[in-house]
Each structure stands twice: as structure tokens, then as C-alpha cells.
Design an enzyme around this catalytic site. Sequence first.
Site: not given
Length: 303
Positions: A117, A222, A282
Site C-alpha cells: 500500500d 494521500y 488488497h
Amino acid sequence: MPDTSTGQTAMTDDFAHNYANLEGVRLHYVTPKAQSSRGAGKQPVVLLHGWPQTWYEWRHVMRLLADRFALIAPDLRGLGDSSRPSRGYDKKTVANDVWQLMHDHLEHQRFAVVGHDWGAPVAFRLAADHADAVTHLAMLDVGVPGEQPGGQPLGAAPRWHHLFHQVPDLPEALTYGRERLYLEWFYANGCDQAGAFSDGDISEYVRTYSQPGAMRAGFDFYRALQQDVADNRETLATGFKLPMPVLALGGGGPRGRGDAVVESLRRVATNVEGGSIPDCGHFIAEEKPQELADRLRKFLEKS
């Protein structure tokens, strides 16, 4: 040290917890208790977690690989039990934290890097900025941000939360006091293997993400995406390609990124292997820990 007094937490007898006071940040990092903090005599490997996780995502893999490798699993800046600076969440800065930990604090001159990730773009920056020191690079279920000029920053259509988390202030306001409700959605909807997260596992993640500043720090990973894209494109525009062996793996189920990860790395590296892990979403390290450990062991033992 982290609180170990309630519930099923990460603080088992298998792991030793440490702090490194670095420039501008204090990193919490974990090693298998059976090894010394520097893992003398074993090949050093640093494991970089993603969001919404901490070092704890590696607990199964660490138990499976501790016999062969000196494993170091830090909490990235702002997350887990590391400190929460107000800035510095671009992946070049976060990678420099890891460099300080591995090279300066633990005195490893050469080491391997595994990232999942957001830990994967951090691992890419660490390998790109210190190509002479990183012996092997493994990236899990995320490619290289910005590696295709004019393409999507993460190489595919953004998922809804990639954009939502970049909105100033609103994510913090809407998730305050609802951290468990919000994070549980990702654990439930990011897996193709039922039961990958126990209630105790979720409680351990929520313990850290409920601390002051932790959700903000996670969203800031982010918010730094455009800077990450700019930094990577500047590096790649010179013709640079990663020289070390690279393993790129995606989750092969509908909730993973499949072969998109290895395709991304083939555009930026000279020696790439990988593909996808079937029936996996994921959260590879928690859905398929044995298969991942086997792939990592085989890869890392190559010269």
C-alpha cells in the site's frame, strides 16, 4: 511503550518494541524478539506498512521469515506508535525517515525493502534515492505513482477514498469518534479471504488510529500524492531505472490490483519478476501470509 493492558493487541511475546529518535520524527519499530535489534549475521529486511495499518500487518510474515532474515518493521511517520509531525508526508521524506532508521540508527549499510500500500511508494523512493544500498525491492498491491506521464497518478482509476482523503479537514471531521466504523469498512471490503482480520486485530489498528492526530496523518499520505508524482516523474525523466532485483505482487482477486503492479514496475526497473496471488485481495500479508512469505523468501535469497 505501546499500551499492552487491554484486549488482543500486537504486543505479544514474539516481538520487541523500540524507538529511534531521528531528525524531526520518532519512529516506533518492531523486531522479532529472538533477534538482536540489529539482527547480526542475518540479511536485513525492512517491512513498510500501508494505510489503514501499522507495523502489525507484518506479524504473520515476520514469524514465518524470522529464522532467515533480520526483520525490522517500523510504524511510518504519523502512524502507529510513531510521532505525528505536522508535515512531511510526501514519500521522499517518509523514505528518508526509513533511511535514517536503517542506515544511521541501526547501521545497516545494505538491506532489502518490502512495502505494501503506501509503504510501496515509500519503498520505491528509498530504492531510487539509495540504489547502491537497497539490495532487493518488493512492492505489494500498489505501483509507482506517476510512472506513466499523463496517466493516472496510481496507474489506474482512483478509488473513491483516494480523492476523499485529499479534501482538507472534512475527512477528519466526519471520522472523529467513528474511527472503528470507518476503518472496518476497508478491512471488510479490501479482502477476498474471509476472516483475515479478527476483532482483536481491528482493535489493535483502531487503538493507534484513534490517537490524536493519527487520522490526519493518514489522510496526509494521500494529500501528498501530487508531490509524490512530481518527485517520481523528475527522477524517471532522467532515464533512471531501478537496478536491483524487484518483486511486484498484486492481489489476484477482485479486490486486489492483479498484474497492474508488475506492469508498473517493468516500466521503471531492469530486473522485475512477480504477478498476482490468486484468491487474494488488497491485504496480502494478512490474507495469504504463507504464500507471501514463501515468495519473499525465494526472492530475497537470490543474489
